[in-house]
Design an enzyme around this catalytic site. Structure first.
Site, PDB file in Angstrom:
ATOM      1  N   CYS A  99       0.801  -1.221   0.000  1.00  0.00           N
ATOM      2  CA  CYS A  99       0.000   0.000   0.000  1.00  0.00           C
ATOM      3  C   CYS A  99       0.838   1.277   0.000  1.00  0.00           C
ATOM      4  CB  CYS A  99      -0.936   0.004   1.204  1.00  0.00           C
ATOM      5  SG  CYS A  99      -1.976  -1.465   1.295  1.00  0.00           S
ATOM      6  N   HIS A 392      -9.057   2.823  -2.383  1.00  0.00           N
ATOM      7  CA  HIS A 392      -7.628   2.538  -2.232  1.00  0.00           C
ATOM      8  C   HIS A 392      -7.102   1.634  -3.342  1.00  0.00           C
ATOM      9  CE1 HIS A 392      -3.819   1.519  -0.598  1.00  0.00           C
ATOM     10  NE2 HIS A 392      -4.178   0.424   0.047  1.00  0.00           N
ATOM     11  N   CYS A 422       0.254   2.706   6.383  1.00  0.00           N
ATOM     12  CA  CYS A 422       0.648   1.336   6.712  1.00  0.00           C
ATOM     13  C   CYS A 422       0.686   0.542   5.413  1.00  0.00           C
ATOM     14  CB  CYS A 422      -0.354   0.715   7.676  1.00  0.00           C
ATOM     15  SG  CYS A 422      -2.042   0.633   7.015  1.00  0.00           S
TER      16      CYS A 422
END
Length: 436
Positions: A99, A392, A422
């Site tokens: 991510c 996302h 994160c």
């Protein structure tokens, strides 16, 4: 505490981010259904170049990322260069940090500019959750390799005859950590229980995210950084993110059942970020090159830091480890920040990190620091909403956050911003950006 680590070239140039752009983000299997990540990347980079006014031949390098890899285009960065009219001599390579992938792309470009090997470059990422690498079973994969080496038809048929019906079924991409078998949502549940984060607080943060994102769109704050994307065969267009709930309520959130721990959990589809398609990119160059080209930078990269922690417990606490390092390297404190943008993978993960920012015991026991970096002023936090609302696309989120934060800092007359995330594998990323 670490010593300040200025991000400047040998000539004293800062790292300028001169422009940033993204596609609208779309929920899985909606607007971009059937559009692969490489095409989303081409769309955003083409438009970024067109809007920037920078001649494509001036781009020395493109660093791009993709988390959900497609076997037919393993180096998405190079495919984007070849598919956007850029010079074939433009260097290109791909990165992946889950991510935090586009954070890594930005960091790599910054380091290349500092080293003097690159003057102008593009960094970013794209992902599609709608076009996935559907695999085959291990038994079928092994058989196909053996069949390729077999010399006669009878040998091939004998190999196939050993397969069972279940071996022929397609295999979807894994959604769990390779090393532990844990899903991200499992870790979010663990963190919610460990740090006493209630379902109501998670739902409230999710509602806040959607309300602020909806307000940002209504006020026209995102129009300059989100392009209109035309979908092949180019009869349809998407102009805004399609995940944002403009009129949701806490009562609606409360009706949803837990998604991971079905009996005792608090993490739901509503207080988690959804699977999303999209792409984002930023153009970077040395400060002197920006002046030479007559470009006004959006802002400058002041510092960055990455972290790695255990994957069995608190895997999503990366921001709490990376942020203190980024602050130290920038020579500032949390109180000096004008804006803070934290990736909202889950409301539980976000709230846990906010707690750890303010925890003296966490600072002493986990970071070896005498005190916490401080409590976050929520008037500075995710002021335009976050990933729970926008969605996302794994490799694109970092570039979205950086661009969004720089533009908001400019509207506020300048200042310092933290962007942090994160990532799977216990990774974390944090960057300090600055606008004069």
């Amino acid at each position: 505490m670490s010593k300040p680590l200025p991000l400047v070239t040998r000539q004293g140039d800062r790292i300028a981010i001169v422009s940033g752009l993204r596609t609208p983000f779309a929920k899985q299997a909606t607007a971009y259904h059937g559009v692969p990540a490489v095409d989303l990347g081409k769309i955003v980079v083409s438009e970024l170049l067109a809007r920037s006014g920078v001649a494509p031949e001036l781009i020395d390098q493109l660093v791009f990322g993709q988390v959900v890899q497609m076997p037919e285009a393993p180096n998405i960065a190079r495919e984007i260069v070849l598919g956007t009219g850029m010079s074939v001599h433009t260097d290109a390579y791909s990165v992946s940090r889950a991510c935090a992938t586009s954070f890594q792309a930005v960091a790599n470009v910054a380091e290349s500019i500092i080293a003097g090997s690159v003057t102008v470059a593009i960094a970013g990422g794209a992902d599609s959750s709608s076009v996935l690498p559907i695999g085959v079973s291990k038994a079928l994969a092994r058989t196909l390799v053996d069949v390729n080496k077999a010399r006669t038809l009878s040998q091939r048929l004998k190999l196939f005859s050993r397969l069972k019906l279940r071996d022929l079924l397609p295999v979807a991409p894994a959604v769990a950590e390779y090393s532990t078998g844990l899903r991200m949502g499992d870790t979010a549940e663990q963190m919610a229980k460990t740090y006493g984060i209630s379902r109501q607080d998670q739902d409230a943060l999710a509602l806040r995210s959607h309300q602020m994102a909806a307000q940002a769109w209504q006020q026209g704050l995102l129009h300059d950084e989100v392009m209109t994307a035309y979908i092949p065969p180019f009869s349809d267009a998407i102009t805004e993110d399609n995940n944002i709930r403009k009129d949701s309520t806490m009562e609606q959130y409360a009706k949803l059942r837990p998604a991971f721990d079905r009996k005792h959990g608090s993490v739901t589809a509503a207080n988690s970020t959804p699977l999303t398609d999209g792409a984002a990119a930023v153009m970077m160059m040395s400060e002197s090159k920006a002046k030479e080209l007559g470009l006004q930078p959006l802002g400058y990269l002041r510092s960055f830091a990455f972290s790695a922690i255990d994957v069995w417990q608190d895997m999503l606490l990366g921001p709490s480890y990376a942020t203190p390092l980024a602050l130290d390297r920038a020579g500032i404190t949390l109180a000096d920040l004008t804006l803070i943008d934290m990736h909202e993978a889950f409301a539980a993960q976000t709230l846990a990190n906010l707690k750890m920012f303010a925890s003296d015991s966490f600072a002493r026991e986990k970071l070896g620091r005498s005190q916490a970096i401080g409590e976050v002023d929520m008037s500075k936090f995710n002021v335009l909403g976050g990933s729970i609302a926008y969605g996302h696309p794994f490799a694109a989120t970092g570039a979205r956050m950086i661009t969004q934060t720089l533009n908001e800092l400019r509207r506020r007359g300048g200042g310092l911003g933290l962007t942090t995330a994160c990532a799977a594998g216990g990774l974390g990323a944090a960057m300090i950006v600055e606008v004069e």
